[in-house]
Design a protein around this motif. Structure first.
Motif, PDB file in Angstrom:
ATOM      1  N   LEU A  67       0.820  -1.214   0.000  1.00 33.23           N
ATOM      2  CA  LEU A  67       0.000   0.000   0.000  1.00 33.23           C
ATOM      3  C   LEU A  67       0.853   1.263   0.000  1.00 33.23           C
ATOM      4  O   LEU A  67       0.512   2.255  -0.655  1.00 33.23           O
ATOM      5  CB  LEU A  67      -0.933  -0.005   1.210  1.00 33.23           C
ATOM      6  CG  LEU A  67      -1.987  -1.127   1.255  1.00 33.23           C
ATOM      7  CD1 LEU A  67      -2.799  -1.032   2.536  1.00 33.23           C
ATOM      8  CD2 LEU A  67      -2.902  -1.062   0.049  1.00 33.23           C
ATOM      9  N   CYS A  73      -4.236  -0.597  -4.136  1.00 36.94           N
ATOM     10  CA  CYS A  73      -4.845  -1.666  -3.349  1.00 36.94           C
ATOM     11  C   CYS A  73      -5.523  -2.674  -4.274  1.00 36.94           C
ATOM     12  O   CYS A  73      -6.385  -3.432  -3.855  1.00 36.94           O
ATOM     13  CB  CYS A  73      -5.845  -1.106  -2.339  1.00 36.94           C
ATOM     14  SG  CYS A  73      -7.237  -0.220  -3.082  1.00 36.94           S
ATOM     15  N   VAL A 117      -5.172  -0.314   7.215  1.00 34.07           N
ATOM     16  CA  VAL A 117      -5.348  -0.854   5.858  1.00 34.07           C
ATOM     17  C   VAL A 117      -6.734  -0.496   5.326  1.00 34.07           C
ATOM     18  O   VAL A 117      -6.895  -0.090   4.171  1.00 34.07           O
ATOM     19  CB  VAL A 117      -5.139  -2.380   5.843  1.00 34.07           C
ATOM     20  CG1 VAL A 117      -5.555  -2.974   4.493  1.00 34.07           C
ATOM     21  CG2 VAL A 117      -3.681  -2.730   6.134  1.00 34.07           C
ATOM     22  N   MET A 120      -6.785   3.119   4.309  1.00 35.51           N
ATOM     23  CA  MET A 120      -6.063   3.343   3.052  1.00 35.51           C
ATOM     24  C   MET A 120      -6.908   2.925   1.851  1.00 35.51           C
ATOM     25  O   MET A 120      -6.969   3.628   0.838  1.00 35.51           O
ATOM     26  CB  MET A 120      -4.741   2.571   3.062  1.00 35.51           C
ATOM     27  CG  MET A 120      -3.720   3.095   4.053  1.00 35.51           C
ATOM     28  SD  MET A 120      -3.114   4.758   3.634  1.00 35.51           S
ATOM     29  CE  MET A 120      -2.132   4.400   2.171  1.00 35.51           C
ATOM     30  N   ILE A 121      -7.574   1.777   1.957  1.00 34.61           N
ATOM     31  CA  ILE A 121      -8.383   1.284   0.836  1.00 34.61           C
ATOM     32  C   ILE A 121      -9.599   2.178   0.619  1.00 34.61           C
ATOM     33  O   ILE A 121      -9.954   2.512  -0.516  1.00 34.61           O
ATOM     34  CB  ILE A 121      -8.816  -0.175   1.075  1.00 34.61           C
ATOM     35  CG1 ILE A 121      -7.589  -1.104   1.121  1.00 34.61           C
ATOM     36  CG2 ILE A 121      -9.779  -0.646  -0.017  1.00 34.61           C
ATOM     37  CD1 ILE A 121      -7.917  -2.547   1.457  1.00 34.61           C
ATOM     38  N   TYR A 129      -9.221   0.553  -5.958  1.00 31.83           N
ATOM     39  CA  TYR A 129      -9.979  -0.522  -5.310  1.00 31.83           C
ATOM     40  C   TYR A 129     -10.918  -1.182  -6.315  1.00 31.83           C
ATOM     41  O   TYR A 129     -11.722  -0.514  -6.971  1.00 31.83           O
ATOM     42  CB  TYR A 129     -10.767   0.039  -4.122  1.00 31.83           C
ATOM     43  CG  TYR A 129     -11.754  -0.919  -3.501  1.00 31.83           C
ATOM     44  CD1 TYR A 129     -11.388  -2.223  -3.178  1.00 31.83           C
ATOM     45  CD2 TYR A 129     -13.058  -0.510  -3.222  1.00 31.83           C
ATOM     46  CE1 TYR A 129     -12.290  -3.093  -2.589  1.00 31.83           C
ATOM     47  CE2 TYR A 129     -13.968  -1.372  -2.636  1.00 31.83           C
ATOM     48  CZ  TYR A 129     -13.584  -2.661  -2.323  1.00 31.83           C
ATOM     49  OH  TYR A 129     -14.487  -3.517  -1.749  1.00 31.83           O
TER      50      TYR A 129
END
Length: 272
Positions: A67, A73, A117, A120-121, A129
């Motif tokens: 990442l 991602c 995580v 971040m996504i 994504y």
């Protein structure tokens, strides 16, 4: 180097051509052989649980590296990360109210990185994504796990709510990786860092399962009695085994890909 590679390819080709029942039999035999080996070389089987948590941590580090360095991602399942956060939060709650120990601190660290995580996504890398590929609905696993927890839970002296939450996190952990496997099934091509992460989960699941199985064998079944009575002790063991076999097929193709010198893992139809 060529003869070993040819031997591995020949064996993998033979295994791939076998019917599902033979593959399942071979998987069981391989798992039993690995358990016998671990029992012989690892004297303190509690170390297997520590090793499982360490491998899981390595997998998360690989995910964080992906990442931060690659700024993408792609190939990751947000839903799997959210399910992981849910069962970790449930397990942390149980740890605080039932048995606070060193594993509580490890779970706190794992939950913190998992939430990072997810952040971040959802926000920083949202453009990469694959939402259309991540189409495994939460309720397919959350609802059955909740119902099963209501029906089968520990018979300890703790409050009934705490016992149900404990059972829920055990069941949810066993199937939390399913959305990630669905993403890989939909894309058919798994880039290296995602493959490393999922393989680390598979190894961690196997070590955790081996820890429980060997503990039961060493105690001659007394460990199951210590967990309570009824179906719950068996369900704990079954959950560990289910976690391992869910990822077994992927781990086979991962190892085959590594020995074949492939950087990108290509999954055939029907895998995971």
């Amino acid at each position: 180097m060529r003869p070993p590679k040819r031997s591995i390819q020949a064996v993998s080709t033979w295994v791939r051509r076998q019917p599902p029942k033979v593959k399942a039999f071979l998987a069981v035999i391989s798992g039993m052989a690995a358990l016998v080996l671990l029992r012989a070389i690892v004297h303190d089987h509690d170390n297997l649980f520590v090793a499982a948590e360490s491998v899981h941590s390595i997998g998360i580090c690989v995910l964080i590296y992906k990442l931060m360095k690659e700024k993408t991602c792609a190939g990751l399942s947000l839903k799997s990360q959210e399910l992981t956060a849910i069962f970790l939060a449930a397990r942390l709650y149980c740890s605080f109210v039932m048995e606070y120990d060193i594993h509580t601190l490890l779970d706190m660290a794992t939950l913190a990185t998992t939430l990072w995580v997810i952040y971040m996504i959802r926000f920083k890398l949202r453009s990469s994504y694959m939402e259309d590929k991540d189409n495994f609905a939460h309720y397919y696993v959350v609802v059955p796990c909740a119902v099963l927890a209501l029906l089968v839970h520990p018979s300890t002296s703790h409050h009934i709510v705490n016992r149900i939450v404990w059972a829920f996190c055990v069941y949810l952990e066993a199937v939390s990786v399913l959305p990630q496997l669905r993403v890989m099934q939909n894309t058919k091509i798994v880039e290296p860092f995602t493959a490393h992460y999922v393989f680390a989960l598979g190894v961690a699941r196997f070590l955790s399962c081996a820890h429980w199985v060997l503990q039961v064998l060493d105690s001659r079944g007394h460990l199951l009695v210590a967990l309570g009575y009824g179906l719950w002790p068996s369900m704990v063991l079954i959950s560990e085994i289910v976690q391992t076999f869910i990822l077994a097929d992927f781990c086979y193709y991962y190892v085959k890909s590594v020995f074949g010198g492939q950087l990108v893992l290509r999954l055939p139809s029907g895998v995971v």
